[in-house]
Design a protein around this motif. Sequence first.
Motif, PDB file in Angstrom:
ATOM      1  N   GLU A 113       0.838  -1.204   0.000  1.00 44.63           N
ATOM      2  CA  GLU A 113       0.000   0.000   0.000  1.00 44.63           C
ATOM      3  C   GLU A 113       0.874   1.255   0.000  1.00 44.63           C
ATOM      4  O   GLU A 113       0.611   2.211  -0.739  1.00 44.63           O
ATOM      5  CB  GLU A 113      -0.920  -0.020   1.225  1.00 44.63           C
ATOM      6  N   ILE A 114       1.932   1.248   0.779  1.00 46.62           N
ATOM      7  CA  ILE A 114       2.863   2.381   0.805  1.00 46.62           C
ATOM      8  C   ILE A 114       3.492   2.573  -0.577  1.00 46.62           C
ATOM      9  O   ILE A 114       3.530   3.685  -1.105  1.00 46.62           O
ATOM     10  CB  ILE A 114       3.946   2.161   1.883  1.00 46.62           C
ATOM     11  N   ASP A 115       3.967   1.479  -1.173  1.00 47.40           N
ATOM     12  CA  ASP A 115       4.600   1.565  -2.492  1.00 47.40           C
ATOM     13  C   ASP A 115       3.623   2.049  -3.560  1.00 47.40           C
ATOM     14  O   ASP A 115       4.008   2.771  -4.477  1.00 47.40           O
ATOM     15  CB  ASP A 115       5.191   0.218  -2.899  1.00 47.40           C
ATOM     16  N   ALA A 116       2.357   1.646  -3.431  1.00 48.75           N
ATOM     17  CA  ALA A 116       1.352   2.072  -4.411  1.00 48.75           C
ATOM     18  C   ALA A 116       1.193   3.588  -4.399  1.00 48.75           C
ATOM     19  O   ALA A 116       1.063   4.218  -5.455  1.00 48.75           O
ATOM     20  CB  ALA A 116       0.015   1.392  -4.134  1.00 48.75           C
ATOM     21  N   TYR A 117       1.224   4.187  -3.225  1.00 43.71           N
ATOM     22  CA  TYR A 117       1.098   5.645  -3.136  1.00 43.71           C
ATOM     23  C   TYR A 117       2.411   6.337  -3.509  1.00 43.71           C
ATOM     24  O   TYR A 117       2.426   7.262  -4.315  1.00 43.71           O
ATOM     25  CB  TYR A 117       0.693   6.073  -1.719  1.00 43.71           C
ATOM     26  N   LEU A 118       3.515   5.892  -2.906  1.00 41.62           N
ATOM     27  CA  LEU A 118       4.787   6.584  -3.101  1.00 41.62           C
ATOM     28  C   LEU A 118       5.378   6.354  -4.485  1.00 41.62           C
ATOM     29  O   LEU A 118       6.215   7.131  -4.933  1.00 41.62           O
ATOM     30  CB  LEU A 118       5.793   6.159  -2.028  1.00 41.62           C
ATOM     31  N   GLY A 119       4.949   5.299  -5.171  1.00 41.09           N
ATOM     32  CA  GLY A 119       5.472   4.985  -6.496  1.00 41.09           C
ATOM     33  C   GLY A 119       5.199   6.062  -7.521  1.00 41.09           C
ATOM     34  O   GLY A 119       5.865   6.124  -8.557  1.00 41.09           O
ATOM     35  N   LYS A 120       4.225   6.936  -7.256  1.00 42.62           N
ATOM     36  CA  LYS A 120       3.959   8.057  -8.162  1.00 42.62           C
ATOM     37  C   LYS A 120       5.106   9.054  -8.160  1.00 42.62           C
ATOM     38  O   LYS A 120       5.341   9.738  -9.145  1.00 42.62           O
ATOM     39  CB  LYS A 120       2.690   8.790  -7.720  1.00 42.62           C
ATOM     40  N   ARG A 121       5.829   9.124  -7.041  1.00 43.72           N
ATOM     41  CA  ARG A 121       6.811  10.187  -6.879  1.00 43.72           C
ATOM     42  C   ARG A 121       8.230   9.682  -6.595  1.00 43.72           C
ATOM     43  O   ARG A 121       9.193  10.389  -6.836  1.00 43.72           O
ATOM     44  CB  ARG A 121       6.351  11.094  -5.748  1.00 43.72           C
ATOM     45  N   TYR A 122       8.332   8.485  -6.050  1.00 45.04           N
ATOM     46  CA  TYR A 122       9.622   7.955  -5.621  1.00 45.04           C
ATOM     47  C   TYR A 122       9.880   6.603  -6.271  1.00 45.04           C
ATOM     48  O   TYR A 122       8.955   5.928  -6.701  1.00 45.04           O
ATOM     49  CB  TYR A 122       9.653   7.779  -4.093  1.00 45.04           C
ATOM     50  N   THR A 123      11.134   6.207  -6.291  1.00 42.77           N
ATOM     51  CA  THR A 123      11.491   4.874  -6.730  1.00 42.77           C
ATOM     52  C   THR A 123      11.224   3.924  -5.572  1.00 42.77           C
ATOM     53  O   THR A 123      11.763   4.111  -4.476  1.00 42.77           O
ATOM     54  CB  THR A 123      12.976   4.806  -7.129  1.00 42.77           C
ATOM     55  N   VAL A 124      10.355   2.947  -5.798  1.00 42.69           N
ATOM     56  CA  VAL A 124       9.989   1.999  -4.755  1.00 42.69           C
ATOM     57  C   VAL A 124      10.386   0.595  -5.183  1.00 42.69           C
ATOM     58  O   VAL A 124      10.484   0.326  -6.383  1.00 42.69           O
ATOM     59  CB  VAL A 124       8.474   2.065  -4.434  1.00 42.69           C
ATOM     60  N   PRO A 125      10.651  -0.290  -4.263  1.00 45.41           N
ATOM     61  CA  PRO A 125      10.609  -0.077  -2.824  1.00 45.41           C
ATOM     62  C   PRO A 125      11.769   0.808  -2.369  1.00 45.41           C
ATOM     63  O   PRO A 125      12.820   0.859  -3.016  1.00 45.41           O
ATOM     64  CB  PRO A 125      10.736  -1.476  -2.234  1.00 45.41           C
ATOM     65  N   LEU A 126      11.553   1.497  -1.268  1.00 45.84           N
ATOM     66  CA  LEU A 126      12.588   2.351  -0.710  1.00 45.84           C
ATOM     67  C   LEU A 126      13.726   1.479  -0.191  1.00 45.84           C
ATOM     68  O   LEU A 126      13.529   0.311   0.131  1.00 45.84           O
ATOM     69  CB  LEU A 126      12.006   3.196   0.428  1.00 45.84           C
ATOM     70  N   ASP A 127      14.899   2.041  -0.094  1.00 46.97           N
ATOM     71  CA  ASP A 127      16.073   1.325   0.392  1.00 46.97           C
ATOM     72  C   ASP A 127      15.839   0.883   1.833  1.00 46.97           C
ATOM     73  O   ASP A 127      15.570   1.696   2.714  1.00 46.97           O
ATOM     74  CB  ASP A 127      17.297   2.237   0.302  1.00 46.97           C
ATOM     75  N   ALA A 128      15.943  -0.419   2.074  1.00 44.90           N
ATOM     76  CA  ALA A 128      15.656  -0.995   3.391  1.00 44.90           C
ATOM     77  C   ALA A 128      16.601  -0.476   4.471  1.00 44.90           C
ATOM     78  O   ALA A 128      16.234  -0.439   5.645  1.00 44.90           O
ATOM     79  CB  ALA A 128      15.727  -2.515   3.330  1.00 44.90           C
ATOM     80  N   THR A 129      17.795  -0.071   4.084  1.00 46.33           N
ATOM     81  CA  THR A 129      18.765   0.380   5.080  1.00 46.33           C
ATOM     82  C   THR A 129      18.523   1.813   5.531  1.00 46.33           C
ATOM     83  O   THR A 129      19.053   2.234   6.552  1.00 46.33           O
ATOM     84  CB  THR A 129      20.201   0.263   4.535  1.00 46.33           C
ATOM     85  N   SER A 130      17.722   2.554   4.793  1.00 44.18           N
ATOM     86  CA  SER A 130      17.502   3.956   5.159  1.00 44.18           C
ATOM     87  C   SER A 130      16.038   4.371   4.977  1.00 44.18           C
ATOM     88  O   SER A 130      15.753   5.404   4.391  1.00 44.18           O
ATOM     89  CB  SER A 130      18.412   4.857   4.325  1.00 44.18           C
ATOM     90  N   VAL A 131      15.132   3.547   5.488  1.00 42.31           N
ATOM     91  CA  VAL A 131      13.710   3.877   5.399  1.00 42.31           C
ATOM     92  C   VAL A 131      13.450   5.101   6.278  1.00 42.31           C
ATOM     93  O   VAL A 131      13.788   5.097   7.467  1.00 42.31           O
ATOM     94  CB  VAL A 131      12.828   2.692   5.856  1.00 42.31           C
ATOM     95  N   PRO A 132      12.889   6.170   5.712  1.00 41.80           N
ATOM     96  CA  PRO A 132      12.608   7.356   6.518  1.00 41.80           C
ATOM     97  C   PRO A 132      11.683   7.022   7.689  1.00 41.80           C
ATOM     98  O   PRO A 132      10.797   6.174   7.584  1.00 41.80           O
ATOM     99  CB  PRO A 132      11.915   8.308   5.531  1.00 41.80           C
ATOM    100  N   ARG A 133      11.902   7.692   8.788  1.00 39.30           N
ATOM    101  CA  ARG A 133      11.127   7.452  10.013  1.00 39.30           C
ATOM    102  C   ARG A 133       9.627   7.584   9.766  1.00 39.30           C
ATOM    103  O   ARG A 133       8.831   6.825  10.300  1.00 39.30           O
ATOM    104  CB  ARG A 133      11.597   8.424  11.089  1.00 39.30           C
ATOM    105  N   ILE A 134       9.227   8.518   8.944  1.00 36.78           N
ATOM    106  CA  ILE A 134       7.809   8.723   8.669  1.00 36.78           C
ATOM    107  C   ILE A 134       7.207   7.514   7.958  1.00 36.78           C
ATOM    108  O   ILE A 134       6.078   7.116   8.220  1.00 36.78           O
ATOM    109  CB  ILE A 134       7.573  10.035   7.882  1.00 36.78           C
ATOM    110  N   VAL A 135       7.980   6.888   7.062  1.00 32.59           N
ATOM    111  CA  VAL A 135       7.503   5.689   6.362  1.00 32.59           C
ATOM    112  C   VAL A 135       7.401   4.525   7.345  1.00 32.59           C
ATOM    113  O   VAL A 135       6.452   3.745   7.300  1.00 32.59           O
ATOM    114  CB  VAL A 135       8.411   5.337   5.167  1.00 32.59           C
ATOM    115  N   LYS A 136       8.370   4.416   8.250  1.00 29.39           N
ATOM    116  CA  LYS A 136       8.327   3.363   9.262  1.00 29.39           C
ATOM    117  C   LYS A 136       7.075   3.521  10.130  1.00 29.39           C
ATOM    118  O   LYS A 136       6.387   2.548  10.412  1.00 29.39           O
ATOM    119  CB  LYS A 136       9.588   3.396  10.121  1.00 29.39           C
ATOM    120  N   ARG A 137       6.770   4.753  10.532  1.00 34.98           N
ATOM    121  CA  ARG A 137       5.580   4.989  11.349  1.00 34.98           C
ATOM    122  C   ARG A 137       4.301   4.638  10.588  1.00 34.98           C
ATOM    123  O   ARG A 137       3.394   4.016  11.124  1.00 34.98           O
ATOM    124  CB  ARG A 137       5.526   6.450  11.804  1.00 34.98           C
ATOM    125  N   ILE A 138       4.239   5.024   9.325  1.00 39.68           N
ATOM    126  CA  ILE A 138       3.084   4.684   8.493  1.00 39.68           C
ATOM    127  C   ILE A 138       2.964   3.166   8.373  1.00 39.68           C
ATOM    128  O   ILE A 138       1.876   2.606   8.496  1.00 39.68           O
ATOM    129  CB  ILE A 138       3.203   5.342   7.099  1.00 39.68           C
TER     130      ILE A 138
END
Length: 156
Positions: free
Chosen positions: A45-70
């Motif tokens: 679900e996160i990738d479906a939304y963020l894929g419009k603007r970012y390259t997904v999946p995000l790098d597992a080693t540096s997932v932004p805190r906001i994405v982790k909370r979501i």
Amino acid sequence: MAYVTVQDLIDRLGEDEVHVLADRDRDGELDQAAIDDAAADAAAEIDAYLGKRYTVPLDATSVPRIVKRIAIDLTVYRLADIGGVGGTDPRRQRYEDAIALLKRLASGEISLGLGGDDGNGDAAGESTPEIIGDAITDENNPPRIFGRRNRSGWPV
């Protein structure tokens, strides 16, 4: 790829709450498959939304805190829904807040703070504008042929 681990859930919710959500057969052990499924659903679900603007999946080693909370909020909601625990009003509200935040991230209203989304047009799916004379253009918005200053049909 999941953006949340069992330890992330325990750190945020506490071990007792995670057991309520993920101990399916009530034997005192977490059902890892249920957690993995809920975390994978949340990541999709996160990738479906963020894929419009970012390259997904995000790098597992540096997932932004906001994405982790979501991811935690979406995973908890999925675990409660699937496990029959029930989506309480606070869980539902956190889920809806997480989706609203994903929509804002996808629209560019707010940023993850990653290198490519600094507002300079370098995020995934965006082109970098080019300045030609006094006109700004990019591949999605070619320069005008006719304009206020030039009515002859030749670019200024």
